[in-house]
Design a protein around this motif. Structure first.
Motif, PDB file in Angstrom:
ATOM      1  N   GLY A  31      91.443  -7.636  63.765  1.00 14.87           N
ATOM      2  CA  GLY A  31      91.002  -7.439  62.392  1.00 14.87           C
ATOM      3  C   GLY A  31      89.660  -8.046  62.074  1.00 14.87           C
ATOM      4  O   GLY A  31      89.245  -8.057  60.906  1.00 14.87           O
ATOM      5  N   ASP A  32      88.949  -8.526  63.068  1.00 15.17           N
ATOM      6  CA  ASP A  32      87.666  -9.193  62.833  1.00 15.17           C
ATOM      7  C   ASP A  32      86.611  -8.168  62.432  1.00 15.17           C
ATOM      8  O   ASP A  32      86.394  -7.182  63.137  1.00 15.17           O
ATOM      9  N   PRO A  33      85.935  -8.373  61.284  1.00 15.83           N
ATOM     10  CA  PRO A  33      84.900  -7.414  60.848  1.00 15.83           C
ATOM     11  C   PRO A  33      83.797  -7.228  61.888  1.00 15.83           C
ATOM     12  O   PRO A  33      83.272  -6.128  62.044  1.00 15.83           O
ATOM     13  N   ALA A  34      83.474  -8.303  62.597  1.00 12.89           N
ATOM     14  CA  ALA A  34      82.407  -8.187  63.595  1.00 12.89           C
ATOM     15  C   ALA A  34      82.810  -7.247  64.716  1.00 12.89           C
ATOM     16  O   ALA A  34      81.995  -6.494  65.241  1.00 12.89           O
ATOM     17  N   ARG A  35      84.091  -7.253  65.070  1.00 13.30           N
ATOM     18  CA  ARG A  35      84.543  -6.362  66.141  1.00 13.30           C
ATOM     19  C   ARG A  35      84.508  -4.916  65.680  1.00 13.30           C
ATOM     20  O   ARG A  35      84.089  -4.028  66.410  1.00 13.30           O
ATOM     21  N   GLY A  36      84.952  -4.668  64.444  1.00 13.04           N
ATOM     22  CA  GLY A  36      84.949  -3.303  63.941  1.00 13.04           C
ATOM     23  C   GLY A  36      83.549  -2.756  63.773  1.00 13.04           C
ATOM     24  O   GLY A  36      83.281  -1.590  64.056  1.00 13.04           O
ATOM     25  N   LYS A  37      82.632  -3.601  63.339  1.00  9.46           N
ATOM     26  CA  LYS A  37      81.265  -3.154  63.108  1.00  9.46           C
ATOM     27  C   LYS A  37      80.546  -2.853  64.415  1.00  9.46           C
ATOM     28  O   LYS A  37      79.848  -1.844  64.533  1.00  9.46           O
ATOM     29  N   ALA A  38      80.740  -3.713  65.414  1.00 10.22           N
ATOM     30  CA  ALA A  38      80.024  -3.548  66.679  1.00 10.22           C
ATOM     31  C   ALA A  38      80.825  -2.776  67.708  1.00 10.22           C
ATOM     32  O   ALA A  38      80.318  -2.442  68.766  1.00 10.22           O
ATOM     33  N   ARG A  39      82.102  -2.511  67.382  1.00 10.54           N
ATOM     34  CA  ARG A  39      82.989  -1.829  68.320  1.00 10.54           C
ATOM     35  C   ARG A  39      83.008  -2.528  69.673  1.00 10.54           C
ATOM     36  O   ARG A  39      82.921  -1.909  70.737  1.00 10.54           O
ATOM     37  N   GLN A  40      83.114  -3.841  69.603  1.00 11.28           N
ATOM     38  CA  GLN A  40      83.060  -4.619  70.823  1.00 11.28           C
ATOM     39  C   GLN A  40      84.442  -4.759  71.454  1.00 11.28           C
ATOM     40  O   GLN A  40      85.449  -4.850  70.766  1.00 11.28           O
ATOM     41  N   THR A  41      84.461  -4.794  72.760  1.00 10.30           N
ATOM     42  CA  THR A  41      85.660  -5.118  73.510  1.00 10.30           C
ATOM     43  C   THR A  41      85.486  -6.516  74.075  1.00 10.30           C
ATOM     44  O   THR A  41      84.415  -7.118  73.965  1.00 10.30           O
ATOM     45  N   ARG A  42      86.532  -7.039  74.688  1.00 13.16           N
ATOM     46  CA  ARG A  42      86.421  -8.363  75.288  1.00 13.16           C
ATOM     47  C   ARG A  42      85.298  -8.395  76.311  1.00 13.16           C
ATOM     48  O   ARG A  42      84.546  -9.365  76.404  1.00 13.16           O
ATOM     49  N   GLY A  43      85.180  -7.305  77.084  1.00 10.60           N
ATOM     50  CA  GLY A  43      84.186  -7.277  78.144  1.00 10.60           C
ATOM     51  C   GLY A  43      82.766  -7.453  77.650  1.00 10.60           C
ATOM     52  O   GLY A  43      82.066  -8.366  78.067  1.00 10.60           O
ATOM     53  N   ASN A  44      82.336  -6.607  76.722  1.00  8.25           N
ATOM     54  CA  ASN A  44      80.934  -6.718  76.324  1.00  8.25           C
ATOM     55  C   ASN A  44      80.690  -7.871  75.364  1.00  8.25           C
ATOM     56  O   ASN A  44      79.589  -8.390  75.284  1.00  8.25           O
ATOM     57  N   ALA A  45      81.712  -8.321  74.629  1.00  2.85           N
ATOM     58  CA  ALA A  45      81.544  -9.496  73.782  1.00  2.85           C
ATOM     59  C   ALA A  45      81.312 -10.731  74.642  1.00  2.85           C
ATOM     60  O   ALA A  45      80.412 -11.537  74.375  1.00  2.85           O
ATOM     61  N   LEU A  46      82.102 -10.891  75.696  1.00  4.71           N
ATOM     62  CA  LEU A  46      81.933 -12.027  76.587  1.00  4.71           C
ATOM     63  C   LEU A  46      80.613 -11.931  77.340  1.00  4.71           C
ATOM     64  O   LEU A  46      79.905 -12.931  77.500  1.00  4.71           O
ATOM     65  N   ALA A  47      80.264 -10.733  77.790  1.00  4.57           N
ATOM     66  CA  ALA A  47      79.013 -10.551  78.518  1.00  4.57           C
ATOM     67  C   ALA A  47      77.816 -10.914  77.640  1.00  4.57           C
ATOM     68  O   ALA A  47      76.892 -11.616  78.074  1.00  4.57           O
ATOM     69  N   GLU A  48      77.844 -10.464  76.396  1.00  6.92           N
ATOM     70  CA  GLU A  48      76.745 -10.789  75.488  1.00  6.92           C
ATOM     71  C   GLU A  48      76.693 -12.278  75.198  1.00  6.92           C
ATOM     72  O   GLU A  48      75.612 -12.866  75.076  1.00  6.92           O
ATOM     73  N   GLY A  49      77.869 -12.909  75.092  1.00 10.72           N
ATOM     74  CA  GLY A  49      77.907 -14.342  74.839  1.00 10.72           C
ATOM     75  C   GLY A  49      77.333 -15.147  75.991  1.00 10.72           C
ATOM     76  O   GLY A  49      76.612 -16.132  75.780  1.00 10.72           O
ATOM     77  N   ILE A  50      77.645 -14.745  77.219  1.00 15.51           N
ATOM     78  CA  ILE A  50      77.117 -15.435  78.392  1.00 15.51           C
ATOM     79  C   ILE A  50      75.599 -15.308  78.445  1.00 15.51           C
ATOM     80  O   ILE A  50      74.876 -16.289  78.677  1.00 15.51           O
ATOM     81  N   ARG A  51      75.098 -14.101  78.214  1.00 19.79           N
ATOM     82  CA  ARG A  51      73.647 -13.900  78.233  1.00 19.79           C
ATOM     83  C   ARG A  51      72.975 -14.695  77.116  1.00 19.79           C
ATOM     84  O   ARG A  51      71.900 -15.281  77.314  1.00 19.79           O
TER      85      ARG A  51
END
Length: 286
Positions: A31-51
């Protein structure tokens, strides 16, 4: 953890209390607004966080998280992000997974190349039953019945390879502070080489190379020379060692053409002379 002040004797004191923490949120609930807005999955959210962490100067990236379900699989974006961080000099530490009683499924991001992976041991130094056993285990650290300070200002006893990963990350932070020039690969080898109580054969999937020893790692680090990737100019000793002699000086096409014509002409003349001689020497018929 910084404790509650000198002389009080309470509070949590971390492995590296002088380290600065750069928190990066990568777990986005449904239900996180950031997830709905960016359509992020665990994979690309974690990848973006690492970078993002690597780009903002993180020396150590602690990944006390992972997917060790039956459906766990490598995410190319995560793998690429880990390699990106390593190339920028950030040490990446991950928890091995808590599937030791559920089939020891492979956990990601622990299984990506170059990651320092922490397994958990109990107070006796034995493998914690929940700790995943896999080929990627690097070292072990305390991970059972760990006192944890929670945001609600209360203390709890927790367990998991996430706690072990935090311990290992603190040890890496000490090494980076003492020897900032060491590469991630050097630090990984350093932790392996200085671990205590190594398993039979030197390593196993339960505890890696043994129990991490921050003091021994710091002592050994003092004598290491930092790895470097420096461009070498062509010439001198390096030219002889890494480069061949190059093309021979007398292989120019123009040189070949210069002597090819006279030789061909001489051969042609010799053949004509031999033909004439043979013709004259034939017996004539009457």
């Amino acid at each position: 953890g910084h404790g509650h002040g000198e002389g009080r004797g309470d509070g949590v004191l971390g492995i590296a209390p002088g380290a600065r923490i750069l928190p990066v949120r990568v777990i986005l609930e449904d239900g996180d607004p950031a997830r709905g807005k960016a359509r992020q999955t665990r994979g690309n959210a974690l990848a973006e966080g690492i970078r993002w962490a690597a780009d903002h100067g993180a020396d150590v990236i602690n990944l006390s998280l992972g997917d060790d379900s039956k459906s766990a699989h490598p995410e190319p974006s995560e793998d690429a992000a880990v390699q990106y961080a390593l190339k920028k000099g950030a040490v990446v530490v991950a928890s091995a997974g808590n599937g030791g009683e559920r089939g020891d499924h492979i956990s990601y991001p622990a299984a990506y190349p170059g990651v320092i992976v922490a397994t958990a041991v109990d107070e006796n130094g034995a493998r914690a039953s929940f700790s995943t056993r896999r080929w990627y285990a690097t070292v072990s650290a305390p991970g059972d019945d760990i006192v944890i300070a929670d945001p609600d200002r209360k203390y709890y006893e927790g367990w998991g390879t996430s706690a072990a990963s935090a311990f290992v990350s603190g040890a890496v932070a000490l090494v980076r502070a003492a020897r900032p020039g060491l590469s991630p690969a050097q630090i990984k080898r350093l932790l392996q080489d200085t671990a205590q109580d190594a398993p039979a054969g030197g390593r196993d999937d339960s505890r890696g190379f043994g129990l991490i020893d921050p003091a021994a790692a710091l002592s050994r680090a003092a004598g290491l020379k930092p790895d470097s990737l420096r461009a070498r100019a062509h010439g001198g000793t390096y030219a002889k060692k890494y480069f061949g002699p190059g093309p021979a000086e007398d292989t120019d096409d123009d040189t070949h053409a210069a002597w090819l014509g006279p030789v061909a002409a001489a051969l042609g003349t010799a053949l004509l002379a031999a033909g004439a001689y043979l013709w004259r020497g034939r017996p004539r018929r009457r």
